[in-house]
Design a protein around this motif. Structure first.
Motif, PDB file in Angstrom:
ATOM      1  N   LEU A  40      43.339  -7.759   6.168  1.00  0.00           N
ATOM      2  CA  LEU A  40      43.969  -7.103   5.021  1.00  0.00           C
ATOM      3  C   LEU A  40      45.204  -6.325   5.467  1.00  0.00           C
ATOM      4  N   ASN A  41      46.380  -6.726   4.954  1.00  0.00           N
ATOM      5  CA  ASN A  41      47.642  -6.057   5.299  1.00  0.00           C
ATOM      6  C   ASN A  41      48.144  -5.121   4.201  1.00  0.00           C
ATOM      7  N   HIS A  42      47.967  -5.520   2.936  1.00  0.00           N
ATOM      8  CA  HIS A  42      48.572  -4.770   1.834  1.00  0.00           C
ATOM      9  C   HIS A  42      47.580  -4.649   0.675  1.00  0.00           C
ATOM     10  N   VAL A  43      47.547  -3.460   0.062  1.00  0.00           N
ATOM     11  CA  VAL A  43      46.701  -3.214  -1.110  1.00  0.00           C
ATOM     12  C   VAL A  43      47.607  -2.841  -2.269  1.00  0.00           C
ATOM     13  N   ILE A  44      47.439  -3.553  -3.382  1.00  0.00           N
ATOM     14  CA  ILE A  44      48.253  -3.305  -4.576  1.00  0.00           C
ATOM     15  C   ILE A  44      47.324  -2.957  -5.732  1.00  0.00           C
ATOM     16  N   SER A  72      50.246  -1.330   4.516  1.00  0.00           N
ATOM     17  CA  SER A  72      50.819  -0.536   3.425  1.00  0.00           C
ATOM     18  C   SER A  72      49.872  -0.467   2.241  1.00  0.00           C
ATOM     19  N   ILE A  73      49.970   0.654   1.539  1.00  0.00           N
ATOM     20  CA  ILE A  73      49.214   0.836   0.303  1.00  0.00           C
ATOM     21  C   ILE A  73      49.972   1.837  -0.561  1.00  0.00           C
ATOM     22  N   THR A  74      50.101   1.506  -1.831  1.00  0.00           N
ATOM     23  CA  THR A  74      50.720   2.419  -2.790  1.00  0.00           C
ATOM     24  C   THR A  74      49.640   2.894  -3.750  1.00  0.00           C
ATOM     25  N   ILE A  75      49.372   4.184  -3.708  1.00  0.00           N
ATOM     26  CA  ILE A  75      48.342   4.768  -4.571  1.00  0.00           C
ATOM     27  C   ILE A  75      48.941   4.988  -5.957  1.00  0.00           C
ATOM     28  N   PRO A  76      48.299   4.512  -7.016  1.00  0.00           N
ATOM     29  CA  PRO A  76      48.871   4.659  -8.364  1.00  0.00           C
ATOM     30  C   PRO A  76      48.653   6.054  -8.941  1.00  0.00           C
ATOM     31  N   ASN A  77      49.368   6.347 -10.010  1.00  0.00           N
ATOM     32  CA  ASN A  77      49.332   7.671 -10.630  1.00  0.00           C
ATOM     33  C   ASN A  77      47.970   8.060 -11.198  1.00  0.00           C
ATOM     34  N   LYS A  78      47.090   7.103 -11.401  1.00  0.00           N
ATOM     35  CA  LYS A  78      45.796   7.436 -11.983  1.00  0.00           C
ATOM     36  C   LYS A  78      44.763   7.892 -10.940  1.00  0.00           C
ATOM     37  N   VAL A  79      45.114   7.827  -9.665  1.00  0.00           N
ATOM     38  CA  VAL A  79      44.198   8.298  -8.625  1.00  0.00           C
ATOM     39  C   VAL A  79      44.255   9.817  -8.532  1.00  0.00           C
ATOM     40  N   ILE A  80      43.076  10.474  -8.541  1.00  0.00           N
ATOM     41  CA  ILE A  80      43.033  11.941  -8.508  1.00  0.00           C
ATOM     42  C   ILE A  80      42.483  12.488  -7.192  1.00  0.00           C
ATOM     43  N   SER A  81      41.729  11.670  -6.441  1.00  0.00           N
ATOM     44  CA  SER A  81      41.191  12.175  -5.181  1.00  0.00           C
ATOM     45  C   SER A  81      41.028  11.047  -4.168  1.00  0.00           C
ATOM     46  N   ILE A  82      41.204  11.427  -2.888  1.00  0.00           N
ATOM     47  CA  ILE A  82      41.035  10.499  -1.769  1.00  0.00           C
ATOM     48  C   ILE A  82      40.004  11.130  -0.841  1.00  0.00           C
ATOM     49  N   GLY A  83      38.947  10.418  -0.546  1.00  0.00           N
ATOM     50  CA  GLY A  83      37.795  10.984   0.149  1.00  0.00           C
ATOM     51  C   GLY A  83      37.988  11.224   1.634  1.00  0.00           C
ATOM     52  N   ASP A  84      36.966  11.823   2.246  1.00  0.00           N
ATOM     53  CA  ASP A  84      36.962  12.100   3.678  1.00  0.00           C
ATOM     54  C   ASP A  84      37.059  10.808   4.489  1.00  0.00           C
ATOM     55  N   ILE A  85      37.807  10.876   5.580  1.00  0.00           N
ATOM     56  CA  ILE A  85      37.859   9.793   6.576  1.00  0.00           C
ATOM     57  C   ILE A  85      38.312   8.482   5.944  1.00  0.00           C
ATOM     58  N   CYS A  86      39.044   8.568   4.849  1.00  0.00           N
ATOM     59  CA  CYS A  86      39.350   7.387   4.042  1.00  0.00           C
ATOM     60  C   CYS A  86      40.129   6.320   4.813  1.00  0.00           C
ATOM     61  N   PHE A  87      41.152   6.743   5.539  1.00  0.00           N
ATOM     62  CA  PHE A  87      42.001   5.790   6.259  1.00  0.00           C
ATOM     63  C   PHE A  87      41.900   5.965   7.780  1.00  0.00           C
ATOM     64  N   LYS A  88      40.866   6.628   8.236  1.00  0.00           N
ATOM     65  CA  LYS A  88      40.717   6.877   9.674  1.00  0.00           C
ATOM     66  C   LYS A  88      40.745   5.569  10.467  1.00  0.00           C
ATOM     67  N   GLY A  89      41.546   5.555  11.521  1.00  0.00           N
ATOM     68  CA  GLY A  89      41.583   4.393  12.390  1.00  0.00           C
ATOM     69  C   GLY A  89      42.370   3.212  11.854  1.00  0.00           C
ATOM     70  N   CYS A  90      43.141   3.421  10.774  1.00  0.00           N
ATOM     71  CA  CYS A  90      44.034   2.354  10.278  1.00  0.00           C
ATOM     72  C   CYS A  90      45.288   2.388  11.149  1.00  0.00           C
ATOM     73  N   ILE A  91      45.173   1.819  12.325  1.00  0.00           N
ATOM     74  CA  ILE A  91      46.169   2.026  13.378  1.00  0.00           C
ATOM     75  C   ILE A  91      47.514   1.370  13.081  1.00  0.00           C
ATOM     76  N   ASN A  92      47.559   0.436  12.137  1.00  0.00           N
ATOM     77  CA  ASN A  92      48.821  -0.226  11.790  1.00  0.00           C
ATOM     78  C   ASN A  92      49.386   0.209  10.440  1.00  0.00           C
ATOM     79  N   LEU A  93      48.745   1.179   9.812  1.00  0.00           N
ATOM     80  CA  LEU A  93      49.235   1.678   8.525  1.00  0.00           C
ATOM     81  C   LEU A  93      50.545   2.436   8.741  1.00  0.00           C
TER      82      LEU A  93
END
Length: 222
Positions: A40-44, A72-93
């Motif tokens: 997985l490279n990109h989240v839309i 890459s990832i673009t978080i949309p305007n409707k997102v209100i919270s991002i949890g603990d350790i959500c992107f931990k270790g995403c070494i190429n982000l």
């Protein structure tokens, strides 16, 4: 689709296409949903033609943890919270855009995101939690709004490329190990509201050439 929830461990350890699209009906992405997926490279996030302002999304703990191919990832305007350790270790982000709708970013959220070079904290964030950017060794710039009132322990630990930093005006304390190992940090601006500096806060900041202690400092720890 009327799918509203992507459940816990839904795609855990799966091999996925390089790009995935999250449907506009989604309201909740549970913990570990995409943990350790490969390829997985990109989240839309897809948007409705006429967005519903009441449609809000929470991204759960460890949701994208160790997605080592994610870029890459673009978080949309409707997102209100991002949890603990959500992107931990995403070494190429290397690119993530977070809108002002987000009011909470969990602890260790971007821990070891080693390719992240810049980051803008949304305007409605009040606290940057513990170890949030720990080990982001290529992070050179970060923009923090004055809405932020607290920065957690080890928040920028080993951010080795960070060269300058301005503490927001509403911060009253800098926590333990906050800038530990920031070996390229040359300047830091600390407002007079700050009354305490935690232990080992600037340990290993070997490029720091000058430092002004604010007038209201009561304690500087070990």
């Amino acid at each position: 689709t009327n799918l509203k929830i992507i459940d816990n461990f839904s795609f855990y350890l799966s091999q996925l296409p390089s790009t995935i699209e999250i449907p506009p009906s989604i309201e909740d992405i549970k913990s570990h949903a995409f943990n350790k997926v490969k390829g997985l490279n990109h989240v839309i996030f897809k948007e409705k033609d006429t967005p519903n302002p009441n449609n809000q999304i929470k991204i759960g703990d460890k949701c994208f943890k160790e997605c080592i191919d994610l870029q890459s990832i673009t978080i949309p305007n409707k997102v209100i919270s991002i949890g603990d350790i959500c992107f931990k270790g995403c070494i190429n982000l290397n690119k993530i855009i977070i809108p002002n709708s987000v009011t909470s970013i969990g602890k260790s959220c971007f821990y070891d995101c080693k390719s992240l070079t810049s980051f803008t904290i949304p305007n409605n964030i009040i606290s940057i939690n513990d170890s949030c950017f720990y080990g982001c060794e290529r992070l050179t710039t970060i923009t923090i709004p004055d809405s932020v009132t607290s920065i957690g322990k080890s928040c920028f630990y080993d951010c080795k490329s960070l060269t300058s930093f301005t503490i927001p005006n509403n911060i009253i304390s800098i926590n333990d190990f906050c800038f530990y190992g920031c070996e390229s940090l040359t300047t830091i601006t600390i407002p007079n509201n700050v009354t305490s500096i935690g232990k080992n806060c600037f340990n290993g900041c070997k490029s720091l050439t000058s430092f002004t202690i604010p007038n209201n400092i009561i304690s500087i720890n070990d």
